[in-house]
Design a protein around this motif. Structure first.
Motif, PDB file in Angstrom:
ATOM      1  N   ALA A   1     -27.477  22.268  -8.678  1.00 32.81           N
ATOM      2  CA  ALA A   1     -28.855  22.761  -8.509  1.00 32.81           C
ATOM      3  C   ALA A   1     -28.831  24.061  -7.723  1.00 32.81           C
ATOM      4  CB  ALA A   1     -29.697  21.721  -7.768  1.00 32.81           C
ATOM      5  N   VAL A   2     -29.518  25.067  -8.245  1.00 32.69           N
ATOM      6  CA  VAL A   2     -29.670  26.343  -7.522  1.00 32.69           C
ATOM      7  C   VAL A   2     -31.129  26.788  -7.625  1.00 32.69           C
ATOM      8  CG1 VAL A   2     -27.279  27.052  -8.019  1.00 32.69           C
ATOM      9  CG2 VAL A   2     -29.138  27.857  -9.503  1.00 32.69           C
ATOM     10  N   GLN A   3     -31.461  27.788  -6.825  1.00 34.25           N
ATOM     11  CA  GLN A   3     -32.817  28.342  -6.889  1.00 34.25           C
ATOM     12  C   GLN A   3     -33.052  28.914  -8.294  1.00 34.25           C
ATOM     13  OE1 GLN A   3     -33.546  31.643  -4.188  1.00 34.25           O
ATOM     14  NE2 GLN A   3     -35.539  30.774  -3.679  1.00 34.25           N
TER      15      GLN A   3
ATOM     16  N   PHE B   1     -23.490  32.324 -13.135  1.00 34.53           N
ATOM     17  CA  PHE B   1     -23.384  31.697 -11.811  1.00 34.53           C
ATOM     18  C   PHE B   1     -22.741  30.329 -11.960  1.00 34.53           C
ATOM     19  CE2 PHE B   1     -26.902  34.597 -11.896  1.00 34.53           C
ATOM     20  CZ  PHE B   1     -26.737  35.342 -10.731  1.00 34.53           C
ATOM     21  N   ASP B   2     -21.839  30.002 -11.010  1.00 39.03           N
ATOM     22  CA  ASP B   2     -21.217  28.679 -11.058  1.00 39.03           C
ATOM     23  C   ASP B   2     -22.049  27.664 -10.264  1.00 39.03           C
ATOM     24  OD1 ASP B   2     -20.586  28.952  -8.358  1.00 39.03           O
ATOM     25  OD2 ASP B   2     -18.456  29.360  -8.703  1.00 39.03           O
ATOM     26  N   GLY B   3     -21.537  26.439 -10.210  1.00 38.87           N
ATOM     27  CA  GLY B   3     -22.286  25.359  -9.570  1.00 38.87           C
ATOM     28  C   GLY B   3     -22.504  25.561  -8.077  1.00 38.87           C
ATOM     29  N   ASP B   4     -21.693  26.429  -7.455  1.00 38.21           N
ATOM     30  CA  ASP B   4     -21.904  26.727  -6.029  1.00 38.21           C
ATOM     31  C   ASP B   4     -22.841  27.913  -5.844  1.00 38.21           C
ATOM     32  OD1 ASP B   4     -20.156  24.709  -5.245  1.00 38.21           O
ATOM     33  OD2 ASP B   4     -18.418  26.033  -5.486  1.00 38.21           O
ATOM     34  N   GLY B   5     -23.351  28.448  -6.953  1.00 40.39           N
ATOM     35  CA  GLY B   5     -24.286  29.572  -6.872  1.00 40.39           C
ATOM     36  C   GLY B   5     -23.603  30.927  -6.870  1.00 40.39           C
ATOM     37  N   LEU B   6     -22.264  30.935  -6.948  1.00 35.55           N
ATOM     38  CA  LEU B   6     -21.552  32.222  -6.915  1.00 35.55           C
ATOM     39  C   LEU B   6     -21.609  32.907  -8.276  1.00 35.55           C
ATOM     40  CD1 LEU B   6     -18.238  31.705  -4.912  1.00 35.55           C
ATOM     41  CD2 LEU B   6     -20.126  33.256  -4.388  1.00 35.55           C
ATOM     42  N   CYS B   7     -21.818  34.215  -8.243  1.00 36.93           N
ATOM     43  CA  CYS B   7     -21.864  34.980  -9.492  1.00 36.93           C
ATOM     44  C   CYS B   7     -20.428  35.163  -9.975  1.00 36.93           C
ATOM     45  CB  CYS B   7     -22.533  36.329  -9.237  1.00 36.93           C
ATOM     46  SG  CYS B   7     -22.687  37.301 -10.727  1.00 36.93           S
ATOM     47  N   THR B   8     -20.142  34.658 -11.169  1.00 38.43           N
ATOM     48  CA  THR B   8     -18.761  34.726 -11.691  1.00 38.43           C
ATOM     49  C   THR B   8     -18.586  35.879 -12.671  1.00 38.43           C
ATOM     50  OG1 THR B   8     -19.372  33.146 -13.404  1.00 38.43           O
ATOM     51  CG2 THR B   8     -18.351  32.244 -11.413  1.00 38.43           C
TER      52      THR B   8
ATOM     53  N   VAL C   1     -26.603  33.095  -5.826  1.00 34.98           N
ATOM     54  CA  VAL C   1     -27.962  32.551  -5.832  1.00 34.98           C
ATOM     55  C   VAL C   1     -27.915  31.341  -4.904  1.00 34.98           C
ATOM     56  CG1 VAL C   1     -27.477  31.138  -7.900  1.00 34.98           C
ATOM     57  CG2 VAL C   1     -29.834  31.645  -7.304  1.00 34.98           C
ATOM     58  N   ARG C   2     -29.019  31.033  -4.233  1.00 39.82           N
ATOM     59  CA  ARG C   2     -29.008  29.923  -3.281  1.00 39.82           C
ATOM     60  C   ARG C   2     -28.736  28.592  -3.992  1.00 39.82           C
ATOM     61  NH1 ARG C   2     -34.208  28.978   0.233  1.00 39.82           N
ATOM     62  NH2 ARG C   2     -33.530  30.943   1.147  1.00 39.82           N
ATOM     63  N   ALA C   3     -27.692  27.898  -3.518  1.00 40.23           N
ATOM     64  CA  ALA C   3     -27.339  26.604  -4.133  1.00 40.23           C
ATOM     65  C   ALA C   3     -27.736  25.476  -3.190  1.00 40.23           C
ATOM     66  CB  ALA C   3     -25.848  26.549  -4.408  1.00 40.23           C
ATOM     67  N   TYR C   4     -28.009  24.320  -3.774  1.00 35.33           N
ATOM     68  CA  TYR C   4     -28.432  23.163  -2.982  1.00 35.33           C
ATOM     69  C   TYR C   4     -27.444  22.018  -3.158  1.00 35.33           C
ATOM     70  CZ  TYR C   4     -32.706  25.872  -3.298  1.00 35.33           C
ATOM     71  OH  TYR C   4     -33.606  26.899  -3.251  1.00 35.33           O
ATOM     72  N   HIS C   5     -27.486  21.071  -2.200  1.00 38.32           N
ATOM     73  CA  HIS C   5     -26.687  19.854  -2.356  1.00 38.32           C
ATOM     74  C   HIS C   5     -27.207  19.110  -3.588  1.00 38.32           C
ATOM     75  CE1 HIS C   5     -24.926  20.229   1.657  1.00 38.32           C
ATOM     76  NE2 HIS C   5     -26.112  20.672   2.019  1.00 38.32           N
ATOM     77  N   CYS C   6     -26.298  18.697  -4.435  1.00 33.95           N
ATOM     78  CA  CYS C   6     -26.710  18.002  -5.660  1.00 33.95           C
ATOM     79  C   CYS C   6     -25.675  16.926  -5.972  1.00 33.95           C
ATOM     80  CB  CYS C   6     -26.803  19.022  -6.804  1.00 33.95           C
ATOM     81  SG  CYS C   6     -27.447  18.332  -8.327  1.00 33.95           S
ATOM     82  N   ALA C   7     -26.138  15.746  -6.340  1.00 27.53           N
ATOM     83  CA  ALA C   7     -25.211  14.636  -6.595  1.00 27.53           C
ATOM     84  C   ALA C   7     -25.778  13.717  -7.656  1.00 27.53           C
ATOM     85  CB  ALA C   7     -24.980  13.853  -5.305  1.00 27.53           C
ATOM     86  N   GLU C   8     -24.864  12.972  -8.292  1.00 27.08           N
ATOM     87  CA  GLU C   8     -25.297  11.907  -9.206  1.00 27.08           C
ATOM     88  C   GLU C   8     -25.168  10.581  -8.471  1.00 27.08           C
ATOM     89  OE1 GLU C   8     -23.096  11.467 -12.872  1.00 27.08           O
ATOM     90  OE2 GLU C   8     -24.123   9.582 -13.308  1.00 27.08           O
TER      91      GLU C   8
ATOM     92  N   VAL D   1     -30.142  12.144 -10.866  1.00 30.55           N
ATOM     93  CA  VAL D   1     -29.787  13.401 -10.200  1.00 30.55           C
ATOM     94  C   VAL D   1     -30.517  13.454  -8.860  1.00 30.55           C
ATOM     95  CG1 VAL D   1     -29.847  15.910 -10.336  1.00 30.55           C
ATOM     96  CG2 VAL D   1     -29.592  14.557 -12.434  1.00 30.55           C
ATOM     97  N   TRP D   2     -29.778  13.736  -7.790  1.00 31.39           N
ATOM     98  CA  TRP D   2     -30.353  13.829  -6.445  1.00 31.39           C
ATOM     99  C   TRP D   2     -30.107  15.225  -5.878  1.00 31.39           C
ATOM    100  CZ3 TRP D   2     -32.340   9.431  -3.663  1.00 31.39           C
ATOM    101  CH2 TRP D   2     -32.263   8.229  -4.368  1.00 31.39           C
ATOM    102  N   VAL D   3     -31.101  15.755  -5.167  1.00 35.26           N
ATOM    103  CA  VAL D   3     -30.961  17.087  -4.564  1.00 35.26           C
ATOM    104  C   VAL D   3     -31.470  17.040  -3.130  1.00 35.26           C
ATOM    105  CG1 VAL D   3     -31.819  19.473  -4.643  1.00 35.26           C
ATOM    106  CG2 VAL D   3     -31.120  18.352  -6.756  1.00 35.26           C
ATOM    107  N   CYS D   4     -30.761  17.765  -2.251  1.00 40.69           N
ATOM    108  CA  CYS D   4     -31.245  17.972  -0.881  1.00 40.69           C
ATOM    109  C   CYS D   4     -31.267  19.477  -0.654  1.00 40.69           C
ATOM    110  CB  CYS D   4     -30.322  17.272   0.113  1.00 40.69           C
ATOM    111  SG  CYS D   4     -30.861  17.474   1.826  1.00 40.69           S
ATOM    112  N   LEU D   5     -32.405  19.998  -0.226  1.00 45.17           N
ATOM    113  CA  LEU D   5     -32.570  21.453  -0.121  1.00 45.17           C
ATOM    114  C   LEU D   5     -31.918  22.035   1.135  1.00 45.17           C
ATOM    115  CD1 LEU D   5     -36.287  21.896  -1.289  1.00 45.17           C
ATOM    116  CD2 LEU D   5     -34.216  22.268  -2.629  1.00 45.17           C
ATOM    117  N   ASP D   6     -31.611  21.168   2.104  1.00 42.32           N
ATOM    118  CA  ASP D   6     -31.063  21.638   3.378  1.00 42.32           C
ATOM    119  C   ASP D   6     -29.916  20.713   3.777  1.00 42.32           C
ATOM    120  OD1 ASP D   6     -31.190  23.377   5.590  1.00 42.32           O
ATOM    121  OD2 ASP D   6     -33.379  23.397   5.419  1.00 42.32           O
TER     122      ASP D   6
END
Ligand code: FES
Ligand SMILES: [Fe+2]
Length: 338
Positions: free
Chosen positions: A41-43, A72-79, A94-101, A106-111
């Motif tokens: 998950a990213v912004q 952009f990869d899953g960590d938000g880094l531009c590849t 790009v701002r990436a968020y914690h994301c898990a299955e 799908v679960w996300v934590c913004l901080d």
């Protein structure tokens, strides 16, 4: 405060081979599955010219912006910036968020997560099957919905045509308060109308539900309903704030019976009817829920205790995290001054 908690968005099966937008706590995010099937998950805003990445596509596990093709990869880094041959010294991201299955969702934590995703123990018990019920949006506060899940007094009114009995005086639960929530235990007598009998394989006109409801701050619950015939129906509900007025309602059940005994469609239909009865009323309530009793302009009664405990727990977490935040800010000031 809510940015510090994990929120459940939707089932993993909703993630196909295209990116999927979601609005979480008023923030537009985009979610996708990488080449290994892990969610990210990213912004939902490209750091180049702010286009929505969710309008883009996936390539080798990366998300590609639809506007100029930056990847952009899953960590938000531009590849990849297709217009530039040499990589940049300072990587674009790009701002990436914690994301898990977890639990097939799908679960996300913004901080930084304040707590882990709650453990649902029967999920790992092979005698239980999982049935996904809903992932849908309600025009209602998540706290109103969660309070309702533990509100014994509404059964005789809201569910008068389904399982609610006619006695308006509810069986109050015994409550055990825990750090991150509580357990409410009760044994309400309920009706078992003909339309609902096949779903619990019982033919009596009434029954007793031995109910153990575990509430987790802020909007998660696991409620085990045990019937006298040995059937256990465990409702797992994750309520996710979309914004100040809307909630994504996610629910699955765990049951210790088989598909041959009661089909998935029957399980869903049973809870569908009950849930729609709640929805009509809950969407008519105020989106704001006063957490502070001194600002409270609602009247309460004994059966409201679980809901009031939720408010208290959430308020305590707010205070604790605020204090921790203040302390963090203070330390930063001190360190900067040194
Ligand atoms: S706006 Fe995303 S690549 Fe240009
Ligand atoms: Fe209800």
């Amino acid at each position: 405060m809510l940015r510090r908690f994990w929120h459940c968005l939707f089932p993993m099966s909703d993630l196909g081979d295209t990116p999927r937008p979601f609005r979480l706590l008023g923030e537009n995010i985009v979610v996708w599955k990488d080449a290994e099937g892990a969610p990210h998950a990213v912004q939902d805003r490209c750091p180049h010219k702010t286009a929505k990445l969710s309008l883009g596509y996936l390539q080798n596990g990366d998300i590609i912006c639809p506007y100029h093709g930056w990847a952009f990869d899953g960590d938000g880094l531009c590849t990849l910036i297709p217009q530039e041959l040499a990589p940049r010294e300072r990587r674009v991201h790009v701002r990436a968020y914690h994301c898990a299955e977890r639990y097939g969702q799908v679960w996300v934590c913004l901080d930084e997560p304040a707590l882990d995703i709650p453990e649902v123990e029967p999920f790992n018990d092979p005698s239980f099957r999982q049935v996904f019920e809903f992932s849908e949006d309600w025009a209602c506060s998540p706290l109103r919905i969660m309070e309702n899940e533990f509100d014994a007094a509404h059964l005789s009114f809201v569910h008068a045509t389904s399982f609610g009995n006619t006695d308006p005086i509810p069986a109050l639960p015994a409550i055990e308060v825990l750090d991150d929530g509580f357990i409410a235990r009760s044994q309400p007598a309920v009706r078992n109308p003909e339309s609902m009998r096949s779903a619990i394989h019982m033919t009596s006109a009434t029954t007793v539900r031995t109910t153990t409801g575990r509430y987790y701050v802020p909007f998660f619950r696991v409620t085990e309903i045990a019937y006298p015939n040995g059937l256990k129906n465990i409702l797992v509900t994750a309520l996710t704030p979309i914004d100040d007025r809307n909630t994504r309602f996610n629910q699955f059940v765990l049951r210790n019976d088989t598909e041959e005994q009661v089909s998935t469609a029957q399980v869903i239909a049973f809870d569908r009817k009950v849930t729609l009865e709640d929805k009509l009323i809950l969407e008519s309530t105020d989106p704001d829920v006063p957490l502070d009793a001194s600002e409270d302009d609602e009247e309460h009664m004994a059966s409201d205790r679980p809901g009031l405990l939720m408010r208290k727990k959430i308020r305590a977490f707010c205070d604790e995290l605020r204090k921790a935040g203040d302390l963090g800010a203070l330390l930063e000031v001190r360190l900067a001054g040194e």
